[in-house]
Design an enzyme around this catalytic site. Structure first.
Site, PDB file in Angstrom:
ATOM      1  N   TYR A 182      -7.416   7.234  10.033  1.00 32.99           N
ATOM      2  CA  TYR A 182      -6.362   7.646   9.102  1.00 32.99           C
ATOM      3  C   TYR A 182      -6.903   8.614   8.051  1.00 32.99           C
ATOM      4  CZ  TYR A 182      -2.317   6.948   5.967  1.00 32.99           C
ATOM      5  OH  TYR A 182      -1.206   7.120   5.178  1.00 32.99           O
ATOM      6  N   LYS A 186      -5.547  12.379   7.547  1.00 27.63           N
ATOM      7  CA  LYS A 186      -4.897  12.754   6.299  1.00 27.63           C
ATOM      8  C   LYS A 186      -5.676  13.841   5.546  1.00 27.63           C
ATOM      9  CE  LYS A 186      -1.124  10.372   6.419  1.00 27.63           C
ATOM     10  NZ  LYS A 186       0.145  11.103   6.661  1.00 27.63           N
TER      11      LYS A 186
END
Length: 292
Positions: A182, A186
């Protein structure tokens, strides 16, 4: 277009050709497409933007929730449309964009909000878990943006307001234990945002990102089995466990609380509205002050 003409266009965009007391937070008539728009931050944004005059197109993988969200807006007198579908299907983004253009005639703003987490420590992270997070948080926004290219590069649409808002995270800015997939994705979305802003400014397109901290949504609450992701034939339960005590400690958040979906939606309204008409290529942090 001459610089003076462009300045006049901006002025008219800000005030809608009306007196100077025109509310600059209004997005009257703007068509705004929100992925993951049936719940959480996406739904809060849909509700707020609709109240400010936007026509809302909702996408979500959950057809029942997408329909309910659109029905709720229509019952309130707003113009709303939904198309359920899985954005991990690489052909779906183009179908989604075409459907919204067919319904409303244009798209003024895309909010790339859809996403989820499948967390694991680095040494336990599988290729499948890493890959699916890259797909939903990097490939999907890229495909959505690419699908807009012919519509937004059309000379007939050059002067209409156009903006993209990508969703990042403090995990992408600072890293996060247990979120190697993640955090990587991101961080990547910020590079994507800046590249689109640089390439598409000539087409009157603004592109910005929002890095959220702890916003109270289903994805940040402890796992309870209500949110799952199909992965390699398994149903992976999402959510942040209660054992992540440091992350849940608000002592390092100056505002001393997690954010609400309404807090999160307000930033999206700002970036979508005429207030941000000269803001592009940036990442706004919505964190309550965490990581100062």
């Amino acid at each position: 277009m001459a610089p003076t003409d462009r300045l006049q266009q901006v002025r008219e965009h800000l005030v809608g050709g009306a007196p100077s007391n025109k509310d600059p937070t209004r997005v009257d008539g703007h068509v705004i497409l929100i992925t993951g728009g049936a719940q959480g931050i996406g739904k809060a944004a849909a509700d707020l933007l609709a109240r400010q005059g936007a026509k809302i197109a909702i996408n979500d993988v959950d057809a029942a929730k997408a329909k309910a969200a659109a029905d709720e807006l229509q019952a309130a007198g707003c113009d709303a449309f939904f198309l359920a579908g899985d954005l991990l299907d690489e052909a779906f983004p183009e179908r989604l964009v075409n459907a919204v253009v067919a319904r409303f005639g244009r798209i003024n703003c895309l909010i790339n909000n859809a996403g989820f987490c499948v967390d694991s420590a680095v040494h336990k992270m599988t290729d499948a878990k890493f890959d699916i997070i890259m797909k939903i948080h990097n490939y999907t926004p890229f495909r959505m943006i690419r699908a807009l290219s012919s519509h937004w590069m059309d000379p007939a649409n050059l002067d209409m307001p156009k903006s993209i808002i990508n969703i990042s995270s403090t995990s992408g800015l600072h890293g996060a234990m247990g979120q190697i997939n993640y955090s990587t994705a991101k961080a990547g979305i910020i590079g994507m945002t800046k590249t689109i802003a640089a390439e598409w400014g000539r087409y009157n397109v603004r592109c910005n990102a929002v890095a959220y901290g702890w916003i109270d949504t289903r994805i940040t609450r402890p796992p309870d089995g209500s949110e799952t992701v199909a992965l390699a034939g398994q149903e992976i339960v999402t959510g942040i466990p209660l054992s992540a005590k440091k992350w849940r400690d608000v002592s390092d958040i100056p505002l001393q609380r997690p954010g609400t979906t309404s807090d999160a939606a307000g930033v999206l309204l700002f970036l979508a509205s005429p207030l941000a008409s000269y803001v592009t290529g940036t990442c706004v942090e919505c964190t309550g002050g965490r990581y100062l």
